[in-house]
Write a protein that holds these residues in place. Structure first.
Motif, PDB file in Angstrom:
ATOM      1  N   GLY A  13       0.814  -1.211   0.000  1.00 48.14           N
ATOM      2  CA  GLY A  13       0.000   0.000   0.000  1.00 48.14           C
ATOM      3  C   GLY A  13       0.844   1.256   0.000  1.00 48.14           C
ATOM      4  N   ILE A  14       0.122   2.369   0.118  1.00 52.00           N
ATOM      5  CA  ILE A  14       0.771   3.673   0.271  1.00 52.00           C
ATOM      6  C   ILE A  14       0.146   4.290   1.506  1.00 52.00           C
ATOM      7  CG2 ILE A  14       1.280   5.893  -0.816  1.00 52.00           C
ATOM      8  CD1 ILE A  14       0.212   4.649  -3.406  1.00 52.00           C
ATOM      9  N   ALA A  15       0.988   4.757   2.440  1.00 52.95           N
ATOM     10  CA  ALA A  15       0.437   5.231   3.706  1.00 52.95           C
ATOM     11  C   ALA A  15       1.007   6.579   4.107  1.00 52.95           C
ATOM     12  CB  ALA A  15       0.747   4.208   4.803  1.00 52.95           C
ATOM     13  N   ALA A  16       0.202   7.303   4.892  1.00 50.29           N
ATOM     14  CA  ALA A  16       0.714   8.447   5.652  1.00 50.29           C
ATOM     15  C   ALA A  16       1.149   7.886   6.998  1.00 50.29           C
ATOM     16  CB  ALA A  16      -0.383   9.477   5.830  1.00 50.29           C
ATOM     17  N   ASP A  53      -9.598  12.172   1.715  1.00 51.66           N
ATOM     18  CA  ASP A  53      -8.322  11.489   1.987  1.00 51.66           C
ATOM     19  C   ASP A  53      -7.283  12.512   2.458  1.00 51.66           C
ATOM     20  OD1 ASP A  53      -9.611   9.284   0.929  1.00 51.66           O
ATOM     21  OD2 ASP A  53      -8.553   9.337  -0.998  1.00 51.66           O
ATOM     22  N   ILE A  54      -7.344  13.682   1.844  1.00 53.43           N
ATOM     23  CA  ILE A  54      -6.379  14.734   2.202  1.00 53.43           C
ATOM     24  C   ILE A  54      -6.712  15.278   3.594  1.00 53.43           C
ATOM     25  CG2 ILE A  54      -5.415  16.967   1.499  1.00 53.43           C
ATOM     26  CD1 ILE A  54      -6.026  16.198  -1.398  1.00 53.43           C
ATOM     27  N   ALA A  72       4.376  13.430   3.735  1.00 55.71           N
ATOM     28  CA  ALA A  72       4.187  12.798   2.423  1.00 55.71           C
ATOM     29  C   ALA A  72       3.848  11.316   2.605  1.00 55.71           C
ATOM     30  CB  ALA A  72       5.461  12.941   1.608  1.00 55.71           C
ATOM     31  N   LEU A  73       3.020  10.786   1.698  1.00 55.41           N
ATOM     32  CA  LEU A  73       2.686   9.360   1.744  1.00 55.41           C
ATOM     33  C   LEU A  73       3.857   8.550   1.201  1.00 55.41           C
ATOM     34  CD1 LEU A  73      -0.102  10.830   1.976  1.00 55.41           C
ATOM     35  CD2 LEU A  73      -1.093   8.828   0.877  1.00 55.41           C
ATOM     36  N   VAL A  74       4.043   7.347   1.737  1.00 56.60           N
ATOM     37  CA  VAL A  74       5.183   6.507   1.353  1.00 56.60           C
ATOM     38  C   VAL A  74       4.716   5.066   1.126  1.00 56.60           C
ATOM     39  CG1 VAL A  74       6.906   7.891   2.604  1.00 56.60           C
ATOM     40  CG2 VAL A  74       5.697   6.052   3.805  1.00 56.60           C
ATOM     41  N   ASN A 115       1.572  12.066  -4.005  1.00 58.63           N
ATOM     42  CA  ASN A 115       1.850  13.322  -3.281  1.00 58.63           C
ATOM     43  C   ASN A 115       1.701  14.540  -4.194  1.00 58.63           C
ATOM     44  OD1 ASN A 115       2.491  12.249  -0.608  1.00 58.63           O
ATOM     45  ND2 ASN A 115       4.198  11.248  -1.675  1.00 58.63           N
ATOM     46  N   ASP A 116       2.135  14.400  -5.446  1.00 60.68           N
ATOM     47  CA  ASP A 116       1.940  15.508  -6.403  1.00 60.68           C
ATOM     48  C   ASP A 116       0.451  15.729  -6.645  1.00 60.68           C
ATOM     49  OD1 ASP A 116       4.648  15.640  -6.638  1.00 60.68           O
ATOM     50  OD2 ASP A 116       4.747  14.437  -8.478  1.00 60.68           O
TER      51      ASP A 116
END
Ligand code: NAP
Ligand code: ZN
Ligand code: ZN
Length: 349
Positions: free
Chosen positions: A6-9, A44-45, A15-17, A327-328
């Motif tokens: 996944g991609i997480a904060a 989400d933001i 930034a999400l990683v 992130n962009d």
């Protein structure tokens, strides 16, 4: 356990990683879904920045506009089979016992529904994690069927942006002869325009971005009002039956917008800004106007919305991105620089 990418904060406002975690093995009534696409909702933001003061739990894998294909099902699942095209929206469970759940309004579950991410599972076993990932496990009662004619990438945003606008439009009886205005032409706003138009209403966009006028008309709006121009509010008093406010900011002169409503008209806020809206009751008092809110929609209504969009061939305008561009994409959403929904290609994670 199911290994998940996944991609997480990891913390608020960071930034999400990339993030690896485990999902539960399917229980008897669970559906395991290979996620193909996930939309980026402004919520989400708000959530990853912990802007609502909920104390968002981290690490957080956001994403509640999920479209995918069934990988496998638990032993007692009857509604879905391997290979079905399915979606998951903003909730994955609810108490099922309260008065609202019993009436089929799980989104208003009195003890609170289980959100797709950032909620404790009802059995207390884990914090839910969302759709910016390659697989998800969801009870069959909270899974939706995606009509065959809707491509999965474009279907994904219907699971939040679609239902969040369909539900109030439906509840306040949008149809022929009704004048509906939509505040903010973003992810939710552009779906509100398409759906209200398909329901037969006359639709006007109220936007601070003059450059969106051509798009608004192309999306089906009959009229466009630039809200940066003060005379717009004087010239359009008492015009609309219903206004859907999808704006993500509280930086709004609400008296101006209430003034656009007819006698007994309703302004429904679905936008959920970080800061409170400032409201004076006079414009409501003087024309018996209503100010209301609405959250997503029920599971039954979400299926009805998907079928409605299938029947009318309604899909969002999307910009497909790869997982490493999230992130962009967030930065561009914050600048209102998106036409009109980012969707992440989760196959590329
Ligand atoms: P979005 O794509 O970012 O769209 C928001 C739109 O609001 C922008 O496109 C912009 O439209 C307008 N806007 C932004 N900043 C503004 C400002 N300072 N002043 C005036 N207008 C501004 O966001 P979204 O994904 O559609 O979500 C919108 C809101 O709904 C968010 O707060 C989200 O959390 C909330 N939401 C609520 C629910 C619910 O169940 N109630 C569900 C999903 C999302 P213009 O450029 O046209 O003015
Ligand atoms: Zn959402
Ligand atoms: Zn309930």
């Amino acid at each position: 356990m199911i290994q998940t990418k996944g991609i997480a904060a990891l913390k608020a406002k960071e930034a999400l990683v990339p993030y690896r975690f485990e999902r539960r093995d399917p229980k008897e009534y669970d559906v395991v879904i290979d996620i193909k696409y996930c939309g980026i909702c402004h919520s989400d933001i708000h959530m990853t920045r912990d802007e609502w003061g909920f104390g968002s739990p981290f690490p957080m894998v956001p994403g509640h506009e999920i479209a995918g294909v069934v990988r496998t099902v638990g032993g007692k699942v009857t509604k879905y089979k391997i290979g079905d095209r399915v979606g998951v929206g903003c909730m994955v469970d609810s108490c099922r016992e309260c008065a609202h759940c019993k009436k089929g309004m799980e989104q208003y579950c009195i003890p609170g529904n289980t959100m797709t991410y950032g909620s404790m599972e009802r059995d207390g076993s884990a914090i839910t994690q969302g759709g910016y990932s390659d697989v998800i496990v969801v009870n069959e009662d909270y899974v939706l069927r995606i009509p065959d004619n809707l491509p999965l990438d474009k279907a994904a945003p219907l699971l939040c942006a679609g239902i969040t606008t369909y539900s109030p439009l439906n509840h306040w009886k949008t149809g022929p002869g009704k004048k509906v205005a939509v505040m903010g032409l973003g992810g939710l706003g552009h779906m509100a325009v398409k759906i209200a138009k398909a329901m037969g209403a006359e639709v006007t966009v109220l936007s601070q971005s003059e450059k969106k006028e051509i798009d608004a008309k192309r999306l089906g709006a009959d009229d466009f009002l630039n809200t940066k121009s003060p005379k717009v509010f004087q010239e359009n008093t008492l015009r609309f039956d219903l206004i859907i406010n999808t704006v993500s900011s509280a930086d709004l002169n609400m008296a101006n917008y209430f003034g656009l409503l007819k006698l007994d008209g309703t302004l429904v806020s679905v936008g959920a800004p970080e800061k409170p809206l400032t409201i004076h009751p006079f414009p409501l008092i003087l024309m018996r106007r209503n100010f209301a809110g609405s959250v997503i929609g029920s599971i039954k209504e979400t299926q009805e919305m998907l079928d409605f969009c299938g029947k009318h061939n309604i899909t969002p305008e999307i910009e497909l991105i790869e997982p490493n561009q999230v992130n962009d994409a967030y930065a561009r959403v914050l600048k209102s620089d998106i036409r009109y929904r980012f969707v992440i290609d989760m196959g590329k994670i």
